[in-house]
Design a protein around this motif. Structure first.
Motif, short mmCIF file in Angstrom:
data_model
loop_
_atom_site.label_atom_id
_atom_site.label_comp_id
_atom_site.label_asym_id
_atom_site.label_seq_id
_atom_site.Cartn_x
_atom_site.Cartn_y
_atom_site.Cartn_z
N VAL A 83 0.81 -1.21 0.00
CA VAL A 83 0.00 0.00 0.00
C VAL A 83 0.85 1.26 0.00
N VAL A 84 2.10 1.16 0.46
CA VAL A 84 2.99 2.33 0.46
C VAL A 84 3.15 2.90 -0.94
N LYS A 93 8.53 11.63 4.49
CA LYS A 93 8.14 13.03 4.56
C LYS A 93 6.78 13.18 5.23
N ASP A 94 5.80 12.47 4.68
CA ASP A 94 4.44 12.59 5.22
C ASP A 94 4.21 11.67 6.41
N LYS A 115 13.44 -7.05 7.68
CA LYS A 115 13.25 -5.78 6.98
C LYS A 115 13.69 -5.90 5.53
N ALA A 116 14.79 -6.58 5.31
CA ALA A 116 15.31 -6.75 3.95
C ALA A 116 14.32 -7.47 3.04
N GLU A 125 15.97 4.62 -0.09
CA GLU A 125 15.61 5.87 0.58
C GLU A 125 14.35 5.69 1.44
N ASN A 126 13.35 5.01 0.87
CA ASN A 126 12.13 4.75 1.63
C ASN A 126 12.38 3.83 2.81
#
Length: 257
Positions: A83-84, A93-94, A115-116, A125-126
């Motif tokens: 969903v991201v 940012k948000d 996580k990977a 970056e995300n």
């Protein structure tokens, strides 16, 4: 051996003093408008000790898992990752995401591995704005109690609900979204409301009533008995309502005659 006994002792004392998120019930008691215990400390996937107060400086999506989960945890994390990319919100940012393991035996090394698995579609970056945390028994019990998250231990596994929780930049609980997949609109609204500090009950809460979690099959099943009961009450209510209206009409006709 001594270390294990000490850890178990801490967990036991935590359960006595703070309530029992590890009990016989599975589910979530919504604690809307409550504030997380922001001074709780956890280890991130880099094995750095951080507090929730240090991390939560913007709307945050909070999720609970354990890393050896054979059931709901992986679909939940996949649902979040999916969903991201479907909203116009910018992760980092948000809003940000925090995943916390409720198995106090999980380690930062395991957190990094898990996580990977779920950030491959998101980019490096995300990934910086999706934190994976582990903690000791005391921290785990406190954070679960603060959000009303109830778990049942079944052998070596945990039976648990599946949901994400929206948190305001001040640490206030503003919304619960249930399931393992989420609509982009629901996520966006949860983030927008969290930014404003607005708490709203979730319509999907009804799904928690209509579905029951089966620890053996590690899945949700439709509660046919509950639905049939509700349908029966509606039909009976309508039937008695019609009878009442008819009786009133008969009484009026008799009086007028």
């Amino acid at each position: 051996m001594k270390k294990n006994l000490f850890t178990l002792g801490l967990l036991f004392l935590s359960l006595l003093s703070l309530g029992q998120p590890f009990g016989n019930e599975i589910g979530i008691d919504e604690h809307l408008n409550d504030t997380l215990p922001l001074d709780l400390a956890f280890s991130n996937e880099q094995n750095q000790l951080v507090t929730l107060r240090q991390l939560i400086d913007r709307p945050t999506i909070l999720a609970f898992v354990y890393f050896d989960c054979p059931g709901l945890c992986s679909p939940l994390q996949e649902g979040i990752a999916d969903v991201v990319g479907k909203t116009d919100l910018v992760l980092g940012k948000d809003y940000q995401i925090i995943t916390i393991s409720f198995n106090f035996k999980d380690t930062p090394e395991k957190a990094a591995q898990k996580k990977a698995n779920f950030i491959t579609k998101m980019g490096a970056e995300n990934a910086k704005s999706w934190y994976y945390l582990t903690g000791d028994s005391l921290a785990v019990v406190k954070i679960l109690n603060s959000v009303g998250y109830k778990i049942k231990i079944t052998g070596l596994d945990y039976a648990h609900p599946s949901a994400i929780i929206a948190i305001s930049p001040q640490g206030k609980i503003t919304r619960y979204l249930y399931g393992t997949s989420f609509f982009p609109f629901d996520l966006k609204m949860a983030v927008v409301e969290a930014q404003k500090g607005i708490s709203r009950p979730t319509v999907n809460r009804i799904l928690d009533f209509c579905y029951n979690y089966e620890p053996e099959g590690k899945r949700y099943t439709l509660e046919i008995t509950k639905l049939v009961g509700i349908f029966t009450l509606i039909v009976l209510g309508a039937f008695f309502g019609i009878l009442l209206i008819r009786n009133r009409r008969k009484s009026k006709n008799t009086t007028s005659n």
